[in-house]
Design a protein around this motif. Structure first.
Motif, PDB file in Angstrom:
ATOM      1  N   ARG A 246      23.446  23.534  40.957  1.00 49.74           N
ATOM      2  CA  ARG A 246      23.005  22.157  40.746  1.00 49.74           C
ATOM      3  C   ARG A 246      21.975  22.118  39.620  1.00 49.74           C
ATOM      4  O   ARG A 246      21.121  22.998  39.542  1.00 49.74           O
ATOM      5  CB  ARG A 246      22.379  21.683  42.065  1.00 49.74           C
ATOM      6  N   VAL A 247      22.066  21.122  38.777  1.00 45.54           N
ATOM      7  CA  VAL A 247      21.000  20.906  37.798  1.00 45.54           C
ATOM      8  C   VAL A 247      19.928  20.096  38.510  1.00 45.54           C
ATOM      9  O   VAL A 247      20.213  19.027  39.055  1.00 45.54           O
ATOM     10  CB  VAL A 247      21.519  20.164  36.546  1.00 45.54           C
ATOM     11  N   THR A 248      18.708  20.622  38.529  1.00 40.53           N
ATOM     12  CA  THR A 248      17.660  19.965  39.316  1.00 40.53           C
ATOM     13  C   THR A 248      16.688  19.147  38.458  1.00 40.53           C
ATOM     14  O   THR A 248      15.997  18.282  38.981  1.00 40.53           O
ATOM     15  CB  THR A 248      16.855  20.998  40.130  1.00 40.53           C
ATOM     16  N   ALA A 249      16.620  19.445  37.159  1.00 37.25           N
ATOM     17  CA  ALA A 249      15.706  18.678  36.294  1.00 37.25           C
ATOM     18  C   ALA A 249      16.113  18.836  34.842  1.00 37.25           C
ATOM     19  O   ALA A 249      16.757  19.826  34.462  1.00 37.25           O
ATOM     20  CB  ALA A 249      14.273  19.172  36.493  1.00 37.25           C
ATOM     21  N   ILE A 250      15.738  17.825  34.062  1.00 38.06           N
ATOM     22  CA  ILE A 250      15.996  17.872  32.616  1.00 38.06           C
ATOM     23  C   ILE A 250      14.646  17.833  31.899  1.00 38.06           C
ATOM     24  O   ILE A 250      13.830  16.950  32.183  1.00 38.06           O
ATOM     25  CB  ILE A 250      16.807  16.636  32.161  1.00 38.06           C
ATOM     26  N   ASP A 251      14.418  18.759  30.992  1.00 39.25           N
ATOM     27  CA  ASP A 251      13.237  18.701  30.130  1.00 39.25           C
ATOM     28  C   ASP A 251      13.726  18.271  28.753  1.00 39.25           C
ATOM     29  O   ASP A 251      14.268  19.064  27.994  1.00 39.25           O
ATOM     30  CB  ASP A 251      12.569  20.086  30.068  1.00 39.25           C
ATOM     31  N   ARG A 252      13.551  16.959  28.473  1.00 41.81           N
ATOM     32  CA  ARG A 252      14.117  16.430  27.224  1.00 41.81           C
ATOM     33  C   ARG A 252      13.322  16.878  26.004  1.00 41.81           C
ATOM     34  O   ARG A 252      13.849  16.999  24.911  1.00 41.81           O
ATOM     35  CB  ARG A 252      14.174  14.909  27.278  1.00 41.81           C
TER      36      ARG A 252
ATOM     37  N   VAL B 140      30.537   3.406  46.732  1.00 45.11           N
ATOM     38  CA  VAL B 140      29.794   4.575  46.240  1.00 45.11           C
ATOM     39  C   VAL B 140      28.522   4.144  45.517  1.00 45.11           C
ATOM     40  O   VAL B 140      28.370   2.975  45.169  1.00 45.11           O
ATOM     41  CB  VAL B 140      30.674   5.394  45.253  1.00 45.11           C
ATOM     42  N   VAL B 141      27.644   5.104  45.314  1.00 41.44           N
ATOM     43  CA  VAL B 141      26.462   4.859  44.470  1.00 41.44           C
ATOM     44  C   VAL B 141      26.450   5.923  43.375  1.00 41.44           C
ATOM     45  O   VAL B 141      26.837   7.070  43.623  1.00 41.44           O
ATOM     46  CB  VAL B 141      25.134   4.894  45.270  1.00 41.44           C
ATOM     47  N   PRO B 142      26.038   5.536  42.176  1.00 38.51           N
ATOM     48  CA  PRO B 142      26.057   6.508  41.073  1.00 38.51           C
ATOM     49  C   PRO B 142      24.985   7.587  41.232  1.00 38.51           C
ATOM     50  O   PRO B 142      23.880   7.294  41.698  1.00 38.51           O
ATOM     51  CB  PRO B 142      25.779   5.646  39.834  1.00 38.51           C
ATOM     52  N   ASN B 143      25.324   8.804  40.851  1.00 35.64           N
ATOM     53  CA  ASN B 143      24.334   9.899  40.852  1.00 35.64           C
ATOM     54  C   ASN B 143      23.514   9.794  39.560  1.00 35.64           C
ATOM     55  O   ASN B 143      23.854  10.395  38.540  1.00 35.64           O
ATOM     56  CB  ASN B 143      25.052  11.244  40.934  1.00 35.64           C
ATOM     57  N   GLN B 144      22.464   9.007  39.611  1.00 33.72           N
ATOM     58  CA  GLN B 144      21.686   8.699  38.416  1.00 33.72           C
ATOM     59  C   GLN B 144      20.241   9.194  38.495  1.00 33.72           C
ATOM     60  O   GLN B 144      19.472   9.037  37.558  1.00 33.72           O
ATOM     61  CB  GLN B 144      21.679   7.189  38.176  1.00 33.72           C
ATOM     62  N   GLU B 145      19.885   9.816  39.639  1.00 33.73           N
ATOM     63  CA  GLU B 145      18.481  10.189  39.840  1.00 33.73           C
ATOM     64  C   GLU B 145      18.002  11.195  38.798  1.00 33.73           C
ATOM     65  O   GLU B 145      16.879  11.103  38.308  1.00 33.73           O
ATOM     66  CB  GLU B 145      18.271  10.741  41.256  1.00 33.73           C
ATOM     67  N   LEU B 146      18.869  12.149  38.470  1.00 35.09           N
ATOM     68  CA  LEU B 146      18.496  13.174  37.486  1.00 35.09           C
ATOM     69  C   LEU B 146      18.113  12.507  36.156  1.00 35.09           C
ATOM     70  O   LEU B 146      17.096  12.851  35.538  1.00 35.09           O
ATOM     71  CB  LEU B 146      19.714  14.090  37.286  1.00 35.09           C
ATOM     72  N   ALA B 147      18.923  11.537  35.743  1.00 39.51           N
ATOM     73  CA  ALA B 147      18.664  10.813  34.494  1.00 39.51           C
ATOM     74  C   ALA B 147      17.382   9.999  34.610  1.00 39.51           C
ATOM     75  O   ALA B 147      16.538  10.001  33.703  1.00 39.51           O
ATOM     76  CB  ALA B 147      19.849   9.911  34.172  1.00 39.51           C
ATOM     77  N   ALA B 148      17.234   9.312  35.755  1.00 36.72           N
ATOM     78  CA  ALA B 148      16.054   8.455  35.935  1.00 36.72           C
ATOM     79  C   ALA B 148      14.773   9.282  35.904  1.00 36.72           C
ATOM     80  O   ALA B 148      13.787   8.911  35.264  1.00 36.72           O
ATOM     81  CB  ALA B 148      16.170   7.696  37.257  1.00 36.72           C
ATOM     82  N   GLU B 149      14.812  10.449  36.591  1.00 38.01           N
ATOM     83  CA  GLU B 149      13.610  11.296  36.632  1.00 38.01           C
ATOM     84  C   GLU B 149      13.265  11.838  35.245  1.00 38.01           C
ATOM     85  O   GLU B 149      12.118  12.160  34.962  1.00 38.01           O
ATOM     86  CB  GLU B 149      13.820  12.447  37.617  1.00 38.01           C
ATOM     87  N   ALA B 150      14.273  11.908  34.377  1.00 38.52           N
ATOM     88  CA  ALA B 150      14.019  12.384  33.008  1.00 38.52           C
ATOM     89  C   ALA B 150      13.632  11.228  32.084  1.00 38.52           C
ATOM     90  O   ALA B 150      13.500  11.404  30.868  1.00 38.52           O
ATOM     91  CB  ALA B 150      15.270  13.085  32.470  1.00 38.52           C
ATOM     92  N   GLY B 151      13.474  10.036  32.662  1.00 43.82           N
ATOM     93  CA  GLY B 151      12.989   8.895  31.874  1.00 43.82           C
ATOM     94  C   GLY B 151      14.093   8.143  31.145  1.00 43.82           C
ATOM     95  O   GLY B 151      13.814   7.311  30.279  1.00 43.82           O
ATOM     96  N   LEU B 152      15.360   8.402  31.475  1.00 43.27           N
ATOM     97  CA  LEU B 152      16.458   7.676  30.838  1.00 43.27           C
ATOM     98  C   LEU B 152      16.681   6.361  31.592  1.00 43.27           C
ATOM     99  O   LEU B 152      16.400   6.279  32.790  1.00 43.27           O
ATOM    100  CB  LEU B 152      17.739   8.520  30.854  1.00 43.27           C
ATOM    101  N   ALA B 153      17.196   5.355  30.876  1.00 42.61           N
ATOM    102  CA  ALA B 153      17.390   4.046  31.503  1.00 42.61           C
ATOM    103  C   ALA B 153      18.560   4.090  32.486  1.00 42.61           C
ATOM    104  O   ALA B 153      19.635   4.614  32.162  1.00 42.61           O
ATOM    105  CB  ALA B 153      17.652   2.998  30.427  1.00 42.61           C
TER     106      ALA B 153
END
Ligand code: FAD
Length: 408
Positions: free
Chosen positions: A79-85, A240-253
């Motif tokens: 699993r990818v757990t975080a993104i460091d942009r 369903v709900v989109p898996n968007q938490e990873l993006a949101a936590e990385a500050g993406l809209a």
């Protein structure tokens, strides 16, 4: 660009990887997927696979050798757990870091949970993954009363497989008709009749308030109006709900999906997103209640967005403009939908010998076509919508009008 990392090894992530290689991308390509299996198709999970007509190998998008031959590093069960942009890397569940020049988010969706007491009892299940389908295949054996919560595509496909095996199945739906969000009242009515003929029972306008258990297992389901239905297997299919938490936590809209532009880029030029998890601008959504940005859950959308993005990343940028289309096999009936209909769109029935099509119109323009056992209408509709050809409701209703000729 040396390294592309794709998060999510489903239909869209796999397609982006395959298309990148096909388009000549020669850099490092890593496909990270939290599921243990090789990338596989989900549609048969509620159809042929559930019915035992195909095995797990038959679901695979490619055999294992494809990945090594195309130098696609598939990290399964990861699993990818975080993104460091800032530093352009992702963090993995095994503690490793993976650097990227371009990151593709293809994280899909997850099933919406039923928010009632008893939803965690044994015997309450859902269907999204191959593990879910395997568990359901086992669970169907020996049950007496199956209740499906939600008369959407997956719930109805599941009900059809159960009914074909002579099992007792009841579908509970909060709306007044089947597939209410996606199809016209005419198509809903026809499918309700098909399922009833096959032995499926329906309860409409019925919210579920609780699942009652016995010895830790589901035994009955209680509805808002106080009815209690026996249920030793409950299958929840309420969207369903989109898996968007990873993006949101990385500050993406994000807003019911990861927000992307017409080129499938997020607000960070080094990050794109594709498939079920994205909300994107579409001319096919113009005039819809939610505005002209949509999130679409379909194989077509996942595949075409994977291809479109791979083309951009290899120097052939084009705005994503594919005609949305979808299919659902319910028992012996094949429903195919081209375009995007809003609930208020007008319907025009085109009756023919075998099957029928419902042409939907929004503000006088063709918005979608629902075809039941009419593949030729479906193909013509896709071409008409792609070319934005004008078709009048009168022409659509006239069985003598040559749709194919207009479409070509
Ligand atoms: P998915 O295929 O869901 O893949 C996303 C993947 O990302 C998943 O494997 C998920 O586990 C993984 N992931 C998420 N977060 C992470 C993370 N942080 N790290 C690593 N991995 C992660 N469509 C049709 O057009 N016709 C049909 O008949 C049809 N039938 C269907 C039947 C069923 C039972 C289901 C479940 C779906 C069906 N669909 C159908 C929908 C279709 O399968 C989806 O639209 C399609 O799979 C979307 O592809 P995707 O890659 O966007 O998402």
């Amino acid at each position: 660009m040396d390294a592309v990392v794709i998060v999510g090894a489903g239909q869209a992530g796999f397609q982006a990887a395959a298309s990148l290689r096909e388009a000549g991308f020669a850099g490092r390509l890593t496909l990270v997927g939290e599921e243990a299996a090789l990338p596989y198709q989900r549609p048969p999970l509620s159809k042929a696979y559930l019915a035992g007509k195909t095995d797990a190998r038959g679901l695979l998008l490619r055999q294992e050798s494809f990945f090594s031959e195309h130098r696609i590093d598939h990290l399964s069960g990861t699993r990818v757990t975080a993104i460091d942009r800032e530093d352009r890397h992702v963090r993995l569940s095994d503690g490793e870091r993976l650097a990227y020049d371009h990151l593709i988010l293809a994280t899909g969706t997850r099933n919406r949970a039923l928010p009632v007491p008893g939803a965690d009892l044994a015997g309450v299940r859902q269907l999204r993954s191959i593990d879910d389908a395997d568990a359901l295949r086992g669970a169907i054996e020996g049950v007496r009363h199956i209740v499906v919560v939600g008369a959407g595509f997956i719930g109805l496909e599941f009900a059809a497989v159960c009914a074909a095996r002579g099992l007792s199945v009841t579908v509970i739906e909060a709306a007044e008709r089947v597939m209410a969000r996606a199809v016209s009242p005419e198509t809903s009515q026809a499918f309700r009749a098909f399922h009833e003929e096959a032995g499926v029972r329906f309860l409409f306008g019925a919210g579920v308030t609780a699942i009652e258990g016995e010895g830790g297992r589901a035994a009955a389901i209680r509805t808002v109006d106080g009815q209690s239905l026996p249920a030793d297997l409950v299958v929840v299919g309420i969207g369903v709900v989109p898996n968007q938490e990873l993006a949101a936590e990385a500050g993406l809209a994000v807003r019911d999906g990861i927000e992307v532009d017409a080129f499938l880029a997020t607000s960070d030029p080094a990050v794109s997103a594709i498939g079920d998890c994205v909300r994107f601008p579409s001319r096919f959504a113009a005039g819809m209640p939610g505005g002209d940005r949509v999130r679409i859950e379909s194989v077509q959308n996942a595949v075409d967005q994977g291809r479109c993005l791979a083309a951009r990343l290899t120097g052939r940028p084009a705005a994503y403009d594919a005609v949305p289309w979808f299919w659902s096999d319910q028992g012996p009936r094949k429903l195919q939908i081209a375009g995007l209909a809003a609930p208020g769109d007008a319907s025009v029935l085109r009756p023919t010998g075998a099957g029928f099509s419902v042409f939907r119109f929004r503000e006088g323009r063709l918005s979608a076509v629902e075809s039941v056992d009419r593949p030729a209408d479906h193909m013509a509709a896709r071409r008409l919508l792609a070319a934005a050809k004008s078709l009048s409701p009168e022409q659509a209703a006239d069985p003598g009008f040559d749709l194919k000729a207009l479409a070509t």
